[in-house]
Structures are given as structure tokens and as C-alpha cells.
Design an enzyme around this catalytic site. Sequence first.
Site, PDB file in Angstrom:
ATOM      1  N   GLY A 156      23.029   3.220  22.717  1.00 52.27           N
ATOM      2  CA  GLY A 156      22.534   2.428  23.837  1.00 52.27           C
ATOM      3  C   GLY A 156      23.628   1.522  24.358  1.00 52.27           C
ATOM      4  N   TYR A 193       6.017   0.209  19.704  1.00 51.96           N
ATOM      5  CA  TYR A 193       7.268  -0.534  19.614  1.00 51.96           C
ATOM      6  C   TYR A 193       7.254  -1.472  18.409  1.00 51.96           C
ATOM      7  CZ  TYR A 193      11.304  -3.208  21.359  1.00 51.96           C
ATOM      8  OH  TYR A 193      12.531  -3.808  21.499  1.00 51.96           O
ATOM      9  N   THR A 236       5.444  -1.232  15.670  1.00 56.66           N
ATOM     10  CA  THR A 236       5.444  -0.445  14.440  1.00 56.66           C
ATOM     11  C   THR A 236       6.843   0.072  14.122  1.00 56.66           C
ATOM     12  OG1 THR A 236       3.149   0.228  14.853  1.00 56.66           O
ATOM     13  CG2 THR A 236       4.430   1.557  13.295  1.00 56.66           C
ATOM     14  N   ALA A 237       7.518   0.595  15.130  1.00 57.84           N
ATOM     15  CA  ALA A 237       8.872   1.125  14.911  1.00 57.84           C
ATOM     16  C   ALA A 237       9.836   0.023  14.492  1.00 57.84           C
ATOM     17  CB  ALA A 237       9.366   1.806  16.178  1.00 57.84           C
ATOM     18  N   LYS A 238       9.760  -1.126  15.148  1.00 56.48           N
ATOM     19  CA  LYS A 238      10.698  -2.201  14.819  1.00 56.48           C
ATOM     20  C   LYS A 238      10.433  -2.768  13.421  1.00 56.48           C
ATOM     21  CE  LYS A 238      13.173  -2.142  18.561  1.00 56.48           C
ATOM     22  NZ  LYS A 238      14.570  -1.649  18.510  1.00 56.48           N
TER      23      LYS A 238
END
Length: 257
Positions: free
Chosen positions: A9, A149, A151-153
Site C-alpha cells: 500500500g 475491518y 475483525t481483521a485488524k
Amino acid sequence: MSRSYVVTGGGRGIGRAVVERLLGDGGAVVAVEHDPAALTWVDGHPAGRRVVAVTGDAADEAVAERAADAAQVAGVLAGWVNNAAVFRDASIHSAPVRQLRELIAANLDTALVGCAVAVRRFLSAETPGAIVNVSSHQARQAVRGCLPYVTAKAAIEGMTRALAVEYGPYGIRVNAVAPGSVGTERYADFLASQQPATAAGIEQEMARLHPIGRVARPQEVAAAIVYLLSGDAGFITGATVPVDGGRSVLAHDPEAR
């Protein structure tokens, strides 16, 4: 030989700020970006061959391996920043479970793949290295509608701790930063798409949510990331550093009103 780094990114926002900071310190940097339009600035950059663009999905292991190859040609691979992210909201009562899984994976997989490739390269070269994962204040302070978002973080922060424990004996440090709201191009474009009065109201709300009274500048988050990559942070691993202007400790719910 100089030190080299991979930043996923890396074309915009926090990622671009990290790339510029590392280049300013004399390192070589491979910037990975899914959107080739975000990497047009690489051509003609004053750093010349010290900055390399790799276009592709950071969650694709082949893309990550290509970035690692380019970094090791440029120097000794010393650090990897997993910054790539996808911002899409979804709620469990309205979105299919398959979609929720895909959105969680869209953010978790980029960090998982980056960590896997970086760790393997550090071990193979028998050199120490540092990984920084970009989390979010939302890992601890959820915002409504952002289940994938959040949950992923949260998973990325758990993975950070697990990797730090497993690979610390090999000289590999793994940390995370958890930004609050950041004044990236995406944030600026969002404000520009609003009516002036609405945009002003959003900025007032952002000031209210952050005790420092404003959103972060990408360079401020980048400074924390680059510090964690550096030898000055040599005894820090397994940590998640909040870079959120106090948002997580103030803990205002933006949906409360």
C-alpha cells in the site's frame, strides 16, 4: 550494501509517507500497490533506483515474493511494512456470511502473506529484521457497521504478538501501529465530495473524537512505523503502538448521538 524495505500500500497515504521517510534515511524501498496509477510518482523520483514499484495484490504470495526479490537486489532486506488495506463496511444482519469472510480476508491476508514472506526471507538470509503491521484503533474500539475491518485488524494484532514470540529468538521483531483517523488522500476526497457545511461538521466531529483536536498527518504515523523498524526500537517487539491522538483512550462513540 544498503538496507532495503518493502512497503505494501506504498503508493498513497500512510504507505507513501513511510516510503518517503525510509528513502530520506538512505534506504532502498519497494512500494507495492494494487493500483498502478498510485505509483506513477516513482518514475523520476529523486531517489532514483533506490525506489522500486511493484504492481499487484499484496495478498498474492507471488507478488510479495517479487517485492522481496526486488528488495534483496537493492540491499539487505531489513524491514517489511504491511500497510495495504481495504475499506468496506458490512453488517452481519444484512450481508451474506461469505461476503463477510471475503472482506475479513481482504484485510487479514495482505498482512499474513507479507509476514510469511518477510519471515522466510529473514530466516533464509540469517539476518535480523523488523516487521510493522498497520492495525487501527478499531481493533479495540469498534465502530458500528465495520465488523469485517474490526475483525481483521484485531486478528492482525494477535498475529503480531504470536510472530514476535515465535521469531524473536531469530532476531526478528514484529510490531504494529494502530492509527486513529488520518488525513490521507482518501479522507480529503471524502471531505471534498460533501457539501461545505457537511464537510465542516465532519471535521468538527473528528476534532471531538481525538483529544489532540484533529486527525493525524500521514507523516506522523510514518514516523512511528519507521522508528519501530529502526535499531532504536531494538528491544520492542509484540507491541501495538496507538498513533491515534488519544482517540482510543477518550473512547467517544461516533454513533452515540
